[in-house]
Design an enzyme around this catalytic site. Structure first.
Site, mmCIF file in Angstrom:
data_model
loop_
_atom_site.group_PDB
_atom_site.id
_atom_site.type_symbol
_atom_site.label_atom_id
_atom_site.label_comp_id
_atom_site.label_asym_id
_atom_site.label_seq_id
_atom_site.Cartn_x
_atom_site.Cartn_y
_atom_site.Cartn_z
ATOM 1 N N LYS A 91 -25.041 -49.972 -17.605
ATOM 2 C CA LYS A 91 -26.260 -49.164 -17.453
ATOM 3 C C LYS A 91 -26.541 -48.855 -15.992
ATOM 4 O O LYS A 91 -27.169 -47.840 -15.668
ATOM 5 C CB LYS A 91 -27.456 -49.869 -18.115
ATOM 6 C CG LYS A 91 -27.722 -51.305 -17.659
ATOM 7 C CD LYS A 91 -28.626 -51.414 -16.467
ATOM 8 C CE LYS A 91 -28.881 -52.851 -16.066
ATOM 9 N NZ LYS A 91 -29.722 -52.976 -14.862
ATOM 10 N N THR A 126 -33.772 -48.988 -16.124
ATOM 11 C CA THR A 126 -32.973 -48.863 -14.908
ATOM 12 C C THR A 126 -32.794 -47.410 -14.506
ATOM 13 O O THR A 126 -32.717 -47.092 -13.318
ATOM 14 C CB THR A 126 -31.596 -49.532 -15.103
ATOM 15 O OG1 THR A 126 -31.789 -50.862 -15.570
ATOM 16 C CG2 THR A 126 -30.817 -49.588 -13.805
#
Length: 339
Positions: free
Chosen positions: A191, A248
């Site tokens: 990610k 994120t």
């Protein structure tokens, strides 16, 4: 009350130490520099990495590893992923034999392409039964201030995962358990690459549609690699999958997001990393992931473009163009074929 040794005095190690101290645990932190230890003990604040968060009296900071580790029932590893092997080598002969190891580093090791649990097993043979990863959508800046967050305690040993769940659970820090180490670690690592790509899109002013496309197709890449390695696909719909990806890719607290934003605005990577002064995990993880994808013949077009941008100085505008102009595909059929 348990003694917890925290290895690393960055923002995340500090925030988790605050959670633990708030739960009544005795926390001994280790940092490399005596100046930082003295400042944190004296001012009750980690001014460089987590300014404004008060350190409870239950936290003490040292530069002596043996002092931090002696008698520790839990050892929290809060160091960058590319430093984990070095730290494990330093502490392996000092660890109490029954201490549970809690890793927070997210990434794949450059060179070996190993996940953090695999790195740990290489250095400390037989550590799997007491190894736990603590991952999820949580930024130190918010956790340290007591804002609500939910994370995952993941281990091959259900008892170890539950012990860490009990250790950290609080009214503002909710912990779930999971036993899918591969899925949790792959989700947590990859990610960061997608967050850099999303930051670039924002820096280029490409709009919300582009961000949504990157998150969605980024999750397809994460799932494709993870399931090939043996992960449970359901893990990627949870906190360490879509949850970690969303926070994120969208948060101003994300270093990977900020790195991508600066790249999209035309800044050079070397200068960005120097100005940030903190590790951007997604950069080196991009290199390791690209090598792993090529080795396994897994299609990861966003990761490939990020590799070219980060390591081959490929123009970001051209990277966007090439992603948009790839061959036509059917979304669901192509996912089943893994391409």
């Amino acid at each position: 009350m348990s003694k917890v040794g925290v290895i690393g005095c960055g923002s995340w190690g500090t925030a988790l130490a605050v959670v633990l101290a708030g739960n009544g645990e005795t926390v001994q932190m280790w940092c490399r520099r005596q100046e930082q230890a003295d400042e944190m003990n004296g001012t009750r604040e980690n001014k460089k990495y987590l300014a404004g968060v008060v350190l409870p009296e239950g936290i003490q900071v040292h530069t002596d590893l043996q002092e931090v580790l002696t008698g520790a029932e839990y050892v929290l590893l809060a160091v960058p992923s590319q430093s984990l092997r070095e730290i494990l080598e330093k502490i392996k002969d000092l660890l109490p034999p029954e201490a549970i190891l809690i890793n927070t580093a997210k990434g794949l090791e450059v060179g070996t392409k190993l996940r953090m649990s695999q790195v740990t097993e290489e250095v400390i043979a037989g550590s799997g039964e007491r190894f736990v990863v603590l991952y999820g959508p949580s930024h130190a800046e918010e956790v340290g201030r007591g804002l609500p967050a939910a994370v995952v305690s993941c281990s091959a040993n259900e008892n170890a995962a539950r012990a860490v769940q009990d250790l950290f659970m609080s009214p503002s820090f909710r912990v779930y358990t999971n036993d899918d180490l591969i899925g949790v670690e792959i989700g947590g690592a990859i990610k960061n690459i997608i967050a850099i790509a999303t930051g670039i899109a924002i820096g280029l002013g490409l709009g919300d549609n582009a961000q949504a496309a990157l998150l969605t197709r980024g999750m397809a890449e994460i799932t494709r690699l993870g399931t090939h390695l043996g992960a449970d696909p359901l893990t990627f719909s949870g906190l360490t999958g879509i949850g970690d990806l969303v926070v994120t890719c969208t948060s101003r607290h994300s270093r990977n997001h900020r790195c991508g934003l600066a790249l999209g605005e035309g800044k050079k990577l070397e200068q960005i990393l120097q100005d940030m002064g903190m590790v951007v995990e997604g950069v080196k993880t991009t290199k390791a992931t690209m090598e792993l994808a090529q080795e396994l013949h897994i299609s990861m077009p966003i990761t490939e473009m990020m590799y070219r941008v980060l390591f081959e100085d490929f123009p970001v505008q051209q990277a966007v163009s090439e992603l948009m102009c790839r061959d036509k595909k059917s979304e669901l059929e192509m996912e089943m074929l893994g391409v």
